[in-house]
Motif scaffolding. Structure first.
Motif, PDB file in Angstrom:
ATOM      1  N   GLU A  48       0.817  -1.211   0.000  1.00 30.19           N
ATOM      2  CA  GLU A  48       0.000   0.000   0.000  1.00 30.19           C
ATOM      3  C   GLU A  48       0.857   1.270   0.000  1.00 30.19           C
ATOM      4  OE1 GLU A  48      -3.835   0.421   2.338  1.00 30.19           O
ATOM      5  OE2 GLU A  48      -2.408   1.324   3.718  1.00 30.19           O
ATOM      6  N   ASP A  49       1.794   1.363   0.942  1.00 32.49           N
ATOM      7  CA  ASP A  49       2.605   2.581   1.045  1.00 32.49           C
ATOM      8  C   ASP A  49       3.411   2.810  -0.229  1.00 32.49           C
ATOM      9  OD1 ASP A  49       1.617   2.949   3.539  1.00 32.49           O
ATOM     10  OD2 ASP A  49       3.508   2.685   4.609  1.00 32.49           O
ATOM     11  N   ILE A  50       4.007   1.743  -0.747  1.00 28.77           N
ATOM     12  CA  ILE A  50       4.824   1.903  -1.955  1.00 28.77           C
ATOM     13  C   ILE A  50       3.949   2.342  -3.124  1.00 28.77           C
ATOM     14  CG2 ILE A  50       6.351   0.757  -3.619  1.00 28.77           C
ATOM     15  CD1 ILE A  50       7.315  -1.074  -1.414  1.00 28.77           C
ATOM     16  N   PHE A  58       1.009   3.896  -3.064  1.00 26.71           N
ATOM     17  CA  PHE A  58       0.600   5.294  -2.861  1.00 26.71           C
ATOM     18  C   PHE A  58       1.770   6.228  -3.146  1.00 26.71           C
ATOM     19  CE2 PHE A  58      -3.646   6.143  -1.194  1.00 26.71           C
ATOM     20  CZ  PHE A  58      -4.139   4.859  -1.078  1.00 26.71           C
ATOM     21  N   TYR A  59       2.932   5.848  -2.662  1.00 24.14           N
ATOM     22  CA  TYR A  59       4.123   6.678  -2.885  1.00 24.14           C
ATOM     23  C   TYR A  59       4.368   6.869  -4.380  1.00 24.14           C
ATOM     24  CZ  TYR A  59       8.926   8.318  -2.861  1.00 24.14           C
ATOM     25  OH  TYR A  59      10.062   9.051  -3.080  1.00 24.14           O
ATOM     26  N   ILE A  60       4.327   5.762  -5.133  1.00 16.67           N
ATOM     27  CA  ILE A  60       4.580   5.862  -6.579  1.00 16.67           C
ATOM     28  C   ILE A  60       3.522   6.735  -7.241  1.00 16.67           C
ATOM     29  CG2 ILE A  60       4.786   4.609  -8.772  1.00 16.67           C
ATOM     30  CD1 ILE A  60       5.523   2.116  -7.144  1.00 16.67           C
ATOM     31  N   ILE A 103       2.241  -1.237 -12.150  1.00 14.03           N
ATOM     32  CA  ILE A 103       2.848   0.010 -11.669  1.00 14.03           C
ATOM     33  C   ILE A 103       3.944  -0.318 -10.653  1.00 14.03           C
ATOM     34  CG2 ILE A 103       2.387   2.057 -10.235  1.00 14.03           C
ATOM     35  CD1 ILE A 103      -0.354   2.236 -11.718  1.00 14.03           C
ATOM     36  N   LEU A 104       3.617  -1.214  -9.734  1.00 21.73           N
ATOM     37  CA  LEU A 104       4.577  -1.622  -8.701  1.00 21.73           C
ATOM     38  C   LEU A 104       5.841  -2.207  -9.329  1.00 21.73           C
ATOM     39  CD1 LEU A 104       4.835  -2.027  -5.569  1.00 21.73           C
ATOM     40  CD2 LEU A 104       3.870  -4.304  -5.910  1.00 21.73           C
ATOM     41  N   LEU A 105       5.658  -2.983 -10.404  1.00 18.13           N
ATOM     42  CA  LEU A 105       6.807  -3.637 -11.045  1.00 18.13           C
ATOM     43  C   LEU A 105       7.391  -2.781 -12.170  1.00 18.13           C
ATOM     44  CD1 LEU A 105       5.445  -7.308 -11.237  1.00 18.13           C
ATOM     45  CD2 LEU A 105       6.874  -6.263  -9.466  1.00 18.13           C
ATOM     46  N   ASN A 106       6.803  -1.611 -12.367  1.00 10.97           N
ATOM     47  CA  ASN A 106       7.209  -0.732 -13.467  1.00 10.97           C
ATOM     48  C   ASN A 106       7.247  -1.488 -14.800  1.00 10.97           C
ATOM     49  OD1 ASN A 106       7.942   1.734 -14.598  1.00 10.97           O
ATOM     50  ND2 ASN A 106      10.129   1.351 -14.348  1.00 10.97           N
ATOM     51  N   VAL A 141      10.763  -7.170  -5.367  1.00  8.05           N
ATOM     52  CA  VAL A 141       9.715  -6.294  -4.846  1.00  8.05           C
ATOM     53  C   VAL A 141       8.845  -7.075  -3.859  1.00  8.05           C
ATOM     54  CG1 VAL A 141       7.655  -4.965  -5.441  1.00  8.05           C
ATOM     55  CG2 VAL A 141       9.703  -4.780  -6.867  1.00  8.05           C
TER      56      VAL A 141
END
Lengths: 407, 407
Positions: free
Chosen positions: B255-257, B259-261, B318-321, B382
């Motif tokens: 969640e934090d990552i 939201f951060y991205i 998105i998380l894994l770009n 990740v």
């Protein structure tokens, strides 16, 4: 009105700070006290232990009349940048007559003299400095020797009592010198005072009765002993924050994000972050791959040159994506003042500020203030990922109104 | 040797899966069973509930002889991409004779016929499709009507028994059709079988005795009732993971990552992520600012077109770009096979694979395999931020050797 400014983090506020406040009032004989306080990120390169809005209440409840925010660009900077930002922000209010800070030495004339030499660099001092550098000394060492020689030669201080090296080995003396340097640099009319700190080492790790360091208090917050070292209302406020899972906040809360950034960013991007130089980008990236814990990572990367706090400040710069193009801002006068809280006397001070300040005063920010406050609002957005509830919403800090304190 | 492949996530493995394994062995009369299993991220657009290495043990302990990894580029893709990747990976081993999957309908000929029409698009079908599209139907609706008409007209299936719409409304039928489509597309010699699922809805949220859905099991893991629905060793393995804080892993851990991205990336960057289209980048960014919780964010963004699982898959991208330039890989045959675990029979299968496979077999990866396995290793990096201990180290997955299972 005789107004004194103090430069604080209150991370968290403890008895040493209460002593500082009362001694400051006594020494400067002031009618009102203004604190410029770090926001979400502090000078040690850490997120603040509790939210700035809670620390504002602590300050107001302890005798401060008005709390203004030290912009984040300064608050997580080196001693020099931090001091420059704090003094400039106080100066920008247009209402501050004095500042008063704690120092290990507690002697304003010694600190003042050193600051003067460092700012004005008299030619004899410069010659000493050049020669020691030629002899192969590092810059800090050459500077120390040059200062020593210059002061001895000109008999500027009572050298039997004062050991320049010892002065420069204490972090609060260094900060004090930086405050005075800033006053001189910006030609401020603010008069500096200092009081001798009753705790010598600000990063002492153990609780030491009535007067403990903020570091010791943070480290031992679960220990009931901690009660002794801070005003009761501060203890209760923090307990409440802990119950609501809004404290303690530490680098640990940003561990995953920092590891994520370091592991997934290319070194070119990291190299562009403030103070990431000399291949540190590679070391940081490698450490993020070889370690599994933020403190382990810091330990792996730190060196004599890149101390733990410097590395931590760099990690905060990475977290906030503060790139080198922002470097100028650290050396520039602030362009706004954000009010965090006030009591009735503080309200009068705000009126005075609005007449005398050199920059806009932001009390109740709105959408249109975003561009001006951007770095602070964005930093709070990141900080708030460690909080619970409404504060987690983006730009919540732009919608927050100051604390009004009625005792 | 008659070898059957199954396509699994085991997130986590439960009695329904045990039934699938035993029925598969019975129906295909196979000598050995190979499972291609999702790694750290699963098709619902979530991190797997427990680590893939634990799920590999569950599979081997439940009668699977060899577990190979479904590369992440497919595993968190749409039904089509997931199915194509899974079938292609099984095909690439060169040793699979059959696949057998669960479906709501349990009738292979119906699924096969539909898949054939969709792949070969006979001209009558195409005419129907064109006409319904002209009449203003959406593509899925026009396709359904065209299929219905084509099948009715050609009397291809026993229409009294079979309702095409009902077939296409069930997620495991859809997956099954996609498996067969993939077999046809790559001209594979693999023969498909299906068995009727004994739980109808794979996302049923409540525990339902002996046979519960994986969704229900994940949601209710703290409930002792859950024991009934899975083999005892699986229950114990998961309990152990929970005790070591390595489970349950969910989107909440990222969640934090995320939201951060979302908060710190510009929309141009987000727009470049797989499946982020039609202004979704703006919606996602806005939602990250207006919400404080990952599920709240998903709820805010989802629509009829962008379903919850699709949004979740996008968040994983998105998380894994995973940027749009990787899209090609989803439609391409895999270029490696990674072995996650095997028993003695599985060891024989590996030998067979090494002779027959169309791509390299990676059993004990080393540094030189990083480029080939990059997307999977990086995805695990990740994922591992949600784990404890040594697994958190970067590229730990590149150093992991397969599970060897001795019953």
């Amino acid at each position: 009105m005789n107004v004194t400014g103090i430069i604080v983090e209150y991370n968290p506020l403890h008895n040493g700070h209460v002593y500082h406040i009362s001694k400051t009032k006594e020494l400067t004989n002031c009618d009102a006290l203004v604190a410029v306080m770090s926001g979400p990120f502090v000078q040690r390169g850490e997120p603040s232990f509790v939210d700035k809005w809670v620390r504002t209440k602590m300050a107001l409840n302890s005798g401060v009349d008005l709390v203004i925010e030290l912009p984040v660009i300064y608050s997580k900077s080196s001693a020099e940048g931090f001091a420059f930002g704090a003094v400039s922000t106080l100066d920008a209010t247009g209402i501050i007559d004095n500042i008063c800070f704690g120092s290990e030495i507690g002697d304003i004339s010694a600190l003042y003299k050193i600051a003067e030499i460092l700012v004005y660099e008299p030619s004899n001092y410069k010659t000493y400095l050049k020669n020691f550098l030629k002899l192969g000394d590092s810059y800090p060492s050459a500077r120390l020797k040059a200062l020593n020689n210059y002061i001895l030669y000109h008999n500027l201080l009572n050298v039997n009592d004062i050991d320049i090296e010892n002065i420069l080995n204490n972090s609060n003396n260094i900060l004090g010198i930086e405050y005075i340097k800033s006053i001189l640099k910006i030609n401020s009319k603010i008069k500096p005072y200092t009081i001798k700190r009753i705790v010598n080492k600000y990063n002492q790790k153990n609780l030491t009765g009535n007067i403990s360091s903020a570091t010791a208090i943070r480290k031992n917050f679960m220990n009931e002993e901690v009660k002794k070292s801070m005003p009761d209302f501060c203890y209760k406020m923090i307990k409440e924050q802990i119950e609501n899972k809004n404290a303690p906040i530490s680098l640990k809360d940003f561990e995953d994000i920092i590891f994520y950034i370091l592991r997934t960013s290319d070194t070119k991007k990291l190299e562009n972050i403030i103070d990431v130089n000399e291949g540190l980008e590679n070391k940081l990236k490698q450490a993020s791959e070889d370690t599994k814990d933020i403190y382990e990572l810091i330990k792996t990367v730190k060196s004599k040159r890149y101390t733990q706090t410097r590395i931590q400040r760099i990690l905060i710069n990475i977290l906030l994506n503060h790139t080198k193009d922002l470097n100028d801002k650290i050396n520039n006068y602030p362009n706004y003042i954000r009010v965090l809280g006030f009591n009735d006397k503080g309200r009068q001070l705000i009126k005075l500020m609005k007449k005398n300040a050199k920059v806009p005063i932001i009390t109740n920010p709105n959408k249109n203030d975003y561009n001006l406050l951007k770095l602070d609002i964005d930093a709070y957005d990141v900080y708030s990922l460690a909080l619970n509830g409404e504060k987690r919403l983006s730009k919540s800090d732009l919608k927050s109104t100051p604390v009004y304190w009625q005792p």
